[in-house]
Enzyme design. Structure first.
Site, short mmCIF file in Angstrom:
data_model
loop_
_atom_site.label_atom_id
_atom_site.label_comp_id
_atom_site.label_asym_id
_atom_site.label_seq_id
_atom_site.Cartn_x
_atom_site.Cartn_y
_atom_site.Cartn_z
N ASN A 33 0.80 -1.24 0.00
CA ASN A 33 0.00 0.00 0.00
C ASN A 33 0.83 1.28 0.00
O ASN A 33 0.27 2.37 -0.11
CB ASN A 33 -1.02 0.02 1.17
N ASN A 38 10.47 -0.32 5.37
CA ASN A 38 9.14 -0.06 5.89
C ASN A 38 8.25 -1.12 5.25
O ASN A 38 7.75 -0.93 4.14
CB ASN A 38 8.63 1.34 5.53
N HIS A 88 8.91 3.72 9.96
CA HIS A 88 7.48 3.92 9.69
C HIS A 88 7.20 5.40 9.58
O HIS A 88 7.78 6.20 10.33
CB HIS A 88 6.61 3.32 10.81
#
Ligand code: DQA
Length: 149
Positions: free
Chosen positions: A13, A77, A103
């Protein structure tokens, strides 16, 4: 100074950055983040390769390859897989390369299931909550580790 190669891995994503929940992840696109990482890498004497995948297996395969392809270290990440993937953790142990977990958001201010990282203890450290700066700080931390070693 010899240029060392490092890889930045973006998980699922994160290809949507800029459009995905901008209040949490900001408006910078992944291409813009990668551009900033390549530019900072050049200042730090690092060649930065970046990859993004929505596929856990592709991420595992890429991490495995770092053991033999001349990669000095990783900035990772792996997004939602951080909280679920024993396979990514196992690949990190196998590759024996220093890795920094990053993150964009401060996962500790979010849902409890995001408070758990299955990779934290096999990484050098974690940097989180600084938006795209988390990646740049992560790259600086990796560079400092590599030049100390
Ligand atoms: C994230 C945090 C994860 O919990 C989430 O699933 C992401 C992005 C971050 O960068 O803040 O996709 O890794």
């Amino acid at each position: 100074m010899n240029t060392q190669k490092v890889i930045v891995i973006h998980g699922p994503n994160l290809n949507l950055l800029g459009r995905r929940e901008p209040e949490k992840y900001g408006r910078m696109t992944l291409a813009e983040i990668d551009q900033a990482l390549v530019a900072l890498g050049a200042e730090l004497g690092l060649e930065v390769e970046a990859m993004q995948s929505n596929d856990e297996g592709a991420i595992v395969t890429r991490i495995q390859a770092t053991r033999d392809d001349g990669t000095a270290g990783l900035v990772l990440n792996v997004a939602a897989y951080t909280h679920t993937s024993i396979a990514i953790r196992d690949a990190l142990v196998f590759c024996e390369r220093p890795a920094v977990e990053v993150h964009l958001s401060n996962v500790h201010k979010r849902e409890p299931f995001r408070h758990v990282s299955l990779i934290a203890d096999v990484c050098l450290g974690q940097i989180l909550g600084f938006g795209p700066q988390s990646y740049l700080l992560g790259l600086r931390a990796l560079a400092a580790h590599l030049s100390a070693g």
